[in-house]
Write a protein that holds these residues in place. Structure first.
Motif, PDB file in Angstrom:
ATOM      1  N   THR A   1       0.848  -1.190   0.000  1.00 51.84           N
ATOM      2  CA  THR A   1       0.000   0.000   0.000  1.00 51.84           C
ATOM      3  C   THR A   1       0.885   1.242   0.000  1.00 51.84           C
ATOM      4  OG1 THR A   1      -0.125  -0.042   2.411  1.00 51.84           O
ATOM      5  CG2 THR A   1      -1.918  -1.119   1.193  1.00 51.84           C
TER       6      THR A   1
ATOM      7  N   ASP B   1       3.143   2.936   5.041  1.00 51.23           N
ATOM      8  CA  ASP B   1       2.934   1.808   5.948  1.00 51.23           C
ATOM      9  C   ASP B   1       3.302   0.480   5.313  1.00 51.23           C
ATOM     10  OD1 ASP B   1       0.827   1.842   4.192  1.00 51.23           O
ATOM     11  OD2 ASP B   1      -0.738   1.735   5.721  1.00 51.23           O
TER      12      ASP B   1
ATOM     13  N   CYS C   1       1.835  -1.975   3.825  1.00 53.68           N
ATOM     14  CA  CYS C   1       1.050  -3.165   4.124  1.00 53.68           C
ATOM     15  C   CYS C   1       0.824  -3.937   2.830  1.00 53.68           C
ATOM     16  CB  CYS C   1      -0.283  -2.785   4.763  1.00 53.68           C
ATOM     17  SG  CYS C   1      -0.081  -2.036   6.381  1.00 53.68           S
TER      18      CYS C   1
ATOM     19  N   TYR D   1      -0.905  -6.741   0.091  1.00 54.08           N
ATOM     20  CA  TYR D   1      -2.114  -7.369  -0.426  1.00 54.08           C
ATOM     21  C   TYR D   1      -1.739  -8.098  -1.707  1.00 54.08           C
ATOM     22  CZ  TYR D   1      -2.334  -3.319  -3.578  1.00 54.08           C
ATOM     23  OH  TYR D   1      -2.049  -2.366  -4.521  1.00 54.08           O
TER      24      TYR D   1
ATOM     25  N   ALA E   1      -2.453  -5.640   4.586  1.00 55.96           N
ATOM     26  CA  ALA E   1      -3.352  -4.489   4.555  1.00 55.96           C
ATOM     27  C   ALA E   1      -4.675  -4.845   5.230  1.00 55.96           C
ATOM     28  CB  ALA E   1      -3.593  -4.062   3.105  1.00 55.96           C
ATOM     29  N   HIS E   2      -5.276  -3.855   5.873  1.00 54.02           N
ATOM     30  CA  HIS E   2      -6.514  -4.067   6.623  1.00 54.02           C
ATOM     31  C   HIS E   2      -7.622  -4.633   5.729  1.00 54.02           C
ATOM     32  CE1 HIS E   2     -10.327  -2.951   8.556  1.00 54.02           C
ATOM     33  NE2 HIS E   2      -9.679  -3.278   9.652  1.00 54.02           N
TER      34      HIS E   2
ATOM     35  N   PRO F   1      -7.017   0.357  -1.787  1.00 55.38           N
ATOM     36  CA  PRO F   1      -5.889   1.211  -2.177  1.00 55.38           C
ATOM     37  C   PRO F   1      -6.236   2.083  -3.375  1.00 55.38           C
ATOM     38  CG  PRO F   1      -5.473  -1.051  -2.871  1.00 55.38           C
ATOM     39  CD  PRO F   1      -6.761  -1.032  -2.104  1.00 55.38           C
TER      40      PRO F   1
END
Length: 173
Positions: free
Chosen positions: A108, A112, A114, A116, A155-156, A173
């Motif tokens: 992302t 951060d 993160c 995916y 990622a969240h 994103p």
């Protein structure tokens, strides 16, 4: 969910620890169960790791892995795997496989980093990309089973998807 999360986590850890000791033996005892031997070349950690465990079935993944590193000349490095070589191998393996440059995952934006799944992973790895994703799922499962902390930070919105939750547009994103 009448039982608090931290309590459920402790119960889960207890179940896993009990199963691990039953299948692998206690790390402090001499009565350890037979292990799975993994021969890994330092420069080919990801490729050799995949070859070593490809086709391994569920119960084999719960056995102790005994890692033997070989150098570029094919000679085994000195050392006995008492858990440290396995941890080194598993952490290096996850660091390489989950890196965005390997093209299975994207990071992302916003600092951060993160992860995916990369929607273009098939272009980079061909039809083998599904085998690689399955392998990485097993890598994560083995890390949980062994109590290892490894590289990926997801990622969240991806974690929400895995949990079956709904993702809203502001999460993507």
């Amino acid at each position: 969910y009448a039982v608090p999360f931290k309590r459920r986590l402790k119960i889960f850890e207890g179940i896993i620890t009990t199963d691990r000791i039953a299948r692998q033996g206690s790390p402090n005892s001499m009565a350890q169960q037979p292990s799975v031997r993994l021969n890994v070349t330092r420069g080919r950690i990801l490729e050799d790791g995949l070859l070593a465990v490809h086709g391994m079935h569920g119960t084999s993944w719960r056995r102790r892995f005994n890692v033997i590193f070989t150098n570029e000349f094919g000679l085994a490095e000195a050392g006995i795997d008492a858990g440290g070589l396995f941890k080194e191998f598993w952490c290096d393996l996850s660091r390489l496989a989950f890196h965005p440059n390997y093209a299975l995952f994207c990071a992302t934006e916003g600092g951060d980093d993160c992860l995916y799944p990369n929607p273009s992973s098939r272009a980079a790895h061909g039809s083998d990309h599904t085998v690689l994703f399955e392998f990485l799922g097993k890598v994560l499962g083995k890390a949980l089973y062994e109590g290892l902390v490894i590289q990926p930070k997801f990622a969240h919105f991806f974690v929400s998807f895995l949990r079956g939750d709904y993702n809203y547009l502001h999460m993507l994103p």
